[in-house]
Scaffold this active site. Structure first.
Site, PDB file in Angstrom:
ATOM      1  N   HIS A  36       7.997  53.582  52.171  1.00  0.00           N
ATOM      2  CA  HIS A  36       7.299  53.505  53.459  1.00  0.00           C
ATOM      3  C   HIS A  36       5.917  52.884  53.295  1.00  0.00           C
ATOM      4  O   HIS A  36       5.458  52.159  54.173  1.00  0.00           O
ATOM      5  CB  HIS A  36       7.195  54.899  54.096  1.00  0.00           C
ATOM      6  CG  HIS A  36       8.440  55.315  54.796  1.00  0.00           C
ATOM      7  ND1 HIS A  36       8.483  55.584  56.144  1.00  0.00           N
ATOM      8  CD2 HIS A  36       9.710  55.493  54.340  1.00  0.00           C
ATOM      9  CE1 HIS A  36       9.719  55.918  56.491  1.00  0.00           C
ATOM     10  NE2 HIS A  36      10.479  55.872  55.404  1.00  0.00           N
ATOM     11  N   ASP A  37       5.255  53.153  52.186  1.00  0.00           N
ATOM     12  CA  ASP A  37       3.951  52.537  51.938  1.00  0.00           C
ATOM     13  C   ASP A  37       4.098  51.027  51.793  1.00  0.00           C
ATOM     14  O   ASP A  37       3.361  50.261  52.420  1.00  0.00           O
ATOM     15  CB  ASP A  37       3.319  53.131  50.674  1.00  0.00           C
ATOM     16  CG  ASP A  37       1.952  52.547  50.387  1.00  0.00           C
ATOM     17  OD1 ASP A  37       1.117  52.482  51.328  1.00  0.00           O
ATOM     18  OD2 ASP A  37       1.695  52.157  49.238  1.00  0.00           O
TER      19      ASP A  37
ATOM     20  N   GLY B 183       2.364  46.216  52.359  1.00  0.00           N
ATOM     21  CA  GLY B 183       2.323  46.086  50.915  1.00  0.00           C
ATOM     22  C   GLY B 183       2.009  47.428  50.272  1.00  0.00           C
ATOM     23  O   GLY B 183       1.645  48.385  50.934  1.00  0.00           O
TER      24      GLY B 183
ATOM     25  N   PRO C 246      11.821  50.796  59.649  1.00  0.00           N
ATOM     26  CA  PRO C 246      13.101  51.213  60.201  1.00  0.00           C
ATOM     27  C   PRO C 246      13.027  52.688  60.602  1.00  0.00           C
ATOM     28  O   PRO C 246      12.455  53.491  59.880  1.00  0.00           O
ATOM     29  CB  PRO C 246      14.088  51.022  59.050  1.00  0.00           C
ATOM     30  CG  PRO C 246      13.361  50.277  58.000  1.00  0.00           C
ATOM     31  CD  PRO C 246      11.913  50.393  58.261  1.00  0.00           C
TER      32      PRO C 246
END
Length: 199
Positions: free
Chosen positions: A63-64, A69, A155
């Site tokens: 997720h990061d 990036g 997502p």
């Protein structure tokens, strides 16, 4: 296992593409030589108490990296920060990163980035789960901007498959990557199972 290895290669390429010029294996070998051992020990301690933290750390790192990036911006705590976006509800592992950061700061204050701690912790979590290990180039700089609005390209479990495919495609990823990344953390036995195919 092939899906996981494919993911790891893809994920490393994503990581390198963001800050390729400044990353190198052993970046902290002089400035904080115990950094990787501290992170490994911290992840192992948390993993021994709760093995389900492993997919949580991998998902946190994903997720990061997906938003802007691999810059650690997911770790910034603020009411309008990335971590508070709907897409990031249920993320786990923040306490592991905080624990590792506290221990590293006691040894090498102001040297090791949170972004690198997260990348190394994700690698160690995969390895502790019985998956492969790999060298993680380090030297990332922590992002200073974190906005929940920027996470809109993540997502979401609420997105139809067609939207998820579009979001992955925009990052240069395919359906195989989508299934690997969105299905793997939900597995009880992570290694050796095949993910379902999406058409």
């Amino acid at each position: 296992m092939d899906a996981i290895l494919s993911y790891l290669v893809m994920f490393m390429m994503m990581t390198l593409a963001v800050v390729q010029a400044q990353l190198r294996t052993g970046f902290y070998s002089s400035s904080c030589p115990s950094a990787e051992a501290i992170i490994r020990s911290t992840v192992e301690s948390h993993f021994n108490k709760d093995p389900t933290i492993a997919p949580g750390l991998l998902r946190l790192h994903f997720h990061d990296c997906f938003v802007q990036g691999c810059d650690g911006s997911i770790l910034i705590a603020d009411s309008s920060a990335e971590r508070n976006a709907v897409q990031n509800i249920g993320l786990r592992g923040f306490e592991v990163i905080d624990d590792a950061k506290s221990q590293i700061e006691a040894t090498c204050p102001g040297v090791v980035s949170c972004a690198d701690i997260l990348a190394l912790a994700a690698r160690d979590a995969v390895h502790l789960s019985g998956g492969p290990s790999w060298l993680v180039p380090t030297g990332r700089r922590d992002g200073r901007i974190s906005s929940s609005n920027q996470a809109s390209n993540m997502p979401s479990p609420l997105d139809p498959v067609s939207v998820q495919k579009q979001k992955f495609s925009a990052k240069g990823l395919d359906v195989h990557d989508l299934v690997t990344l969105l299905d793997w953390p939900s597995k009880k036995k992570w290694w050796g199972k095949r993910s379902p195919k999406l058409n």
